[in-house]
Design a protein around this motif. Sequence first.
Motif, short mmCIF file in Angstrom:
data_model
loop_
_atom_site.label_atom_id
_atom_site.label_comp_id
_atom_site.label_asym_id
_atom_site.label_seq_id
_atom_site.Cartn_x
_atom_site.Cartn_y
_atom_site.Cartn_z
N PHE A 111 6.30 -2.56 7.96
CA PHE A 111 6.81 -1.37 7.27
C PHE A 111 8.34 -1.39 7.20
O PHE A 111 8.92 -1.12 6.15
CB PHE A 111 6.31 -0.10 7.96
N GLN A 112 8.99 -1.75 8.30
CA GLN A 112 10.46 -1.78 8.30
C GLN A 112 10.98 -2.87 7.36
O GLN A 112 11.96 -2.66 6.63
CB GLN A 112 11.01 -1.99 9.71
N LEU A 113 10.35 -4.04 7.37
CA LEU A 113 10.76 -5.10 6.44
C LEU A 113 10.55 -4.67 4.99
O LEU A 113 11.37 -4.97 4.13
CB LEU A 113 9.99 -6.39 6.75
N ALA A 114 9.46 -3.94 4.74
CA ALA A 114 9.22 -3.43 3.39
C ALA A 114 10.30 -2.44 2.98
O ALA A 114 10.79 -2.48 1.85
CB ALA A 114 7.84 -2.78 3.32
N LEU A 115 10.68 -1.54 3.90
CA LEU A 115 11.76 -0.59 3.60
C LEU A 115 13.06 -1.31 3.30
O LEU A 115 13.78 -0.96 2.35
CB LEU A 115 11.96 0.38 4.76
#
Length: 193
Positions: free
Chosen positions: A15-19
């Motif tokens: 999720f953080q990499l996607a953000l």
Amino acid sequence: MNNATLSILDQTELFQLALNASSGGDSASTIAYLKEAVSRSDASANAHYLLGAEYAQIKLYARAIDEMEAALALDPALGTARLQLAMLWLGQNENERAAATLRPLEELGEQEALHHFGAGLLRLIGGDSAGAIASLERGIGLNLAVPPLNGDMQRIIAQVQAMSQAEAAGEGAAPEEGGQHILLSAYAGNQSN
């Protein structure tokens, strides 16, 4: 990034990499991270929501709708997903589905921006342009949590005002750009999540 790399990442990391990828304008990486996240049994509503928002950004509206619905199935209280799903339904001229999606926002308190955004869209569906604008403006004034929604709502207000002015001048409703519904056009203009 390959499948082996993705498989060792947990939900929080994906999720953080996607953000990060999304904020950098890298739709391909954003979608890759999120597709991996939502394919797992521990997928979160937020991962589905962000994937839906990314699909909407690249104009894959049917996929955006599917992901927003998946987000709401996991967390019916995810108000931003509910609002954006309704906007996508309106963009597909599915007013009844949009209204049904928006109605739970009426339960939110008067101090909640999403309450007023939902009310504004419901008034717009009902043909009350002035009431819609007033509700949307009230929501904008209250919304500090998701600033990009203010831009979406301001675009809707501008389009409603332009259509109202054209009608008052006897020109009839302004043609929709490329056949797009007013709300989908405003939603598609949002370039940030």
